[in-house]
Write an enzyme that holds these catalytic residues in place. Structure first.
Site, mmCIF file in Angstrom:
data_model
loop_
_atom_site.group_PDB
_atom_site.id
_atom_site.type_symbol
_atom_site.label_atom_id
_atom_site.label_comp_id
_atom_site.label_asym_id
_atom_site.label_seq_id
_atom_site.Cartn_x
_atom_site.Cartn_y
_atom_site.Cartn_z
ATOM 1 N N ASP A 131 0.872 -1.187 0.000
ATOM 2 C CA ASP A 131 0.000 0.000 0.000
ATOM 3 C C ASP A 131 0.905 1.234 0.000
ATOM 4 O O ASP A 131 1.947 1.240 0.655
ATOM 5 C CB ASP A 131 -0.900 0.004 1.235
ATOM 6 C CG ASP A 131 -2.141 0.878 1.056
ATOM 7 O OD1 ASP A 131 -3.259 0.351 1.149
ATOM 8 O OD2 ASP A 131 -1.984 2.094 0.808
ATOM 9 N N ARG A 138 -14.105 1.910 8.212
ATOM 10 C CA ARG A 138 -14.134 0.541 7.661
ATOM 11 C C ARG A 138 -12.764 -0.142 7.620
ATOM 12 O O ARG A 138 -12.693 -1.364 7.509
ATOM 13 C CB ARG A 138 -14.719 0.555 6.240
ATOM 14 C CG ARG A 138 -13.844 1.318 5.254
ATOM 15 C CD ARG A 138 -14.555 1.693 3.983
ATOM 16 N NE ARG A 138 -13.657 2.466 3.127
ATOM 17 C CZ ARG A 138 -13.332 3.733 3.300
ATOM 18 N NH1 ARG A 138 -13.838 4.413 4.310
ATOM 19 N NH2 ARG A 138 -12.504 4.342 2.484
ATOM 20 N N LYS A 176 -0.003 3.468 5.856
ATOM 21 C CA LYS A 176 -0.870 2.329 6.178
ATOM 22 C C LYS A 176 -0.067 1.049 6.379
ATOM 23 O O LYS A 176 -0.452 0.180 7.171
ATOM 24 C CB LYS A 176 -1.906 2.123 5.069
ATOM 25 C CG LYS A 176 -3.006 3.154 5.079
ATOM 26 C CD LYS A 176 -4.065 2.828 4.029
ATOM 27 C CE LYS A 176 -5.170 3.876 4.062
ATOM 28 N NZ LYS A 176 -6.195 3.618 3.025
ATOM 29 N N CYS A 225 -14.644 4.397 -3.082
ATOM 30 C CA CYS A 225 -15.484 4.513 -1.889
ATOM 31 C C CYS A 225 -15.701 5.978 -1.537
ATOM 32 O O CYS A 225 -16.761 6.364 -1.046
ATOM 33 C CB CYS A 225 -14.842 3.799 -0.707
ATOM 34 S SG CYS A 225 -14.873 2.013 -0.828
#
Ligand SMILES: [Zn+2]
Length: 266
Positions: free
Chosen positions: A68, A79, A92, A196
């Site tokens: 990532d 989430r 991350k 998203c």
């Protein structure tokens, strides 16, 4: 007290940690040793990658690589359950490695802070048994798929809509087995697909699909039941309904056509 499994033995701690696996006839000591010897690369430490990586770590998958290039932001936390409020602003991969090592210190977890692309995809996945793709864009997904086919790796692929999920297992390197590109058809334009951020998503939908992707990965490693390879599971969160559709190899697929059987059928 140790249980001998082949030449290697599970420690007393290992026997306790994985006791609920070891009592399963489909796993047992040998299956747990197989999990501990397996290497999985998770693409994306986001909504899908978070629960997926947590369950793989908890299960004792011996080596996890997390790819990532992003940093944790406040809007991720609804989430992306690998990350905590205190992680905002951190890479991350860093918060992911910390969370996974805290859950299971017995496994190796490596963070690769970079964006997977066509140039680096093969080297990123080559050293792994299975690829779990939880990325959020077509360019990455296509690069992951091409690399998985080229390297002969099974690809577990999950994707999300606001209230929907898709899950498939691809073995595009095997004759007659479709790859992700076969499913997708023509290559989408770079701007295709909404994130998203644009669409919104009920966070627990990501939890369902990420957990399910981990389950399919474990089933592949342990050869439990009927593989999802060549099929796609569709989940509708509004009605709690699932269905499975069969995927067909595309004889003209530019990624796997060379690998597919002449008939292009299973
Ligand atoms: Zn294909």
């Amino acid at each position: 007290m140790q249980e001998a499994v082949g030449k290697v033995e599970l420690s007393e701690q290992g026997l306790a940690r994985y006791a609920r696996h070891i009592v399963l006839r489909d796993v047992g000591g040998p299956g747990q040793m197989r999990l501990l010897a397996s290497r999985v690369v998770v693409i994306g430490a986001g909504g899908i990658g978070s629960p997926a990586a947590l369950y793989l770590a908890a299960a004792g998958v011996g080596h996890l690589t997390i790819v990532d290039d992003d940093t944790v932001s406040l809007s991720n936390l609804q989430r992306q359950i690998l990350h905590r409020s205190a992680d905002i602003g951190r890479p991350k991969t860093n918060s992911a490695v910390d969370a996974l090592k805290a859950l299971n210190p017995d496994i190796a977890v490596v963070g690769r802070r970079l964006r997977l692309d066509a140039d680096n995809a093969r080297s990123l996945i080559a050293d792994h048994d299975i690829v779990l793709d939880g990325s959020d864009n077509f360019a990455t997904r296509l690069a992951v798929n091409a690399a998985a086919v080229a390297e002969g790796r099974t690809l577990v692929s999950a994707a999300l809509g606001p209230f929907e999920g898709q899950l498939a297992v691809f073995r595009g390197h095997l004759p007659g087995s479709p790859c992700y590109r076969c499913f997708l058809g023509a290559e989408p334009p770079p701007e295709a697909g909404q994130s998203c951020a644009e669409m919104g998503i009920l966070g627990a939908v990501a939890g369902v699909m990420g957990s399910w992707a981990a389950l399919e990965t474990l089933r592949e490693i342990l050869a439990i039941g009927d593989s999802l390879a060549g099929r796609m599971l569709l989940f509708d969160a509004r009605s709690a309904a699932t269905r499975i559709v069969r995927l067909r190899p595309d004889p003209a697929c530019p990624v796997c056509a060379g690998e597919a059987s002449p008939e292009g059928t299973r």
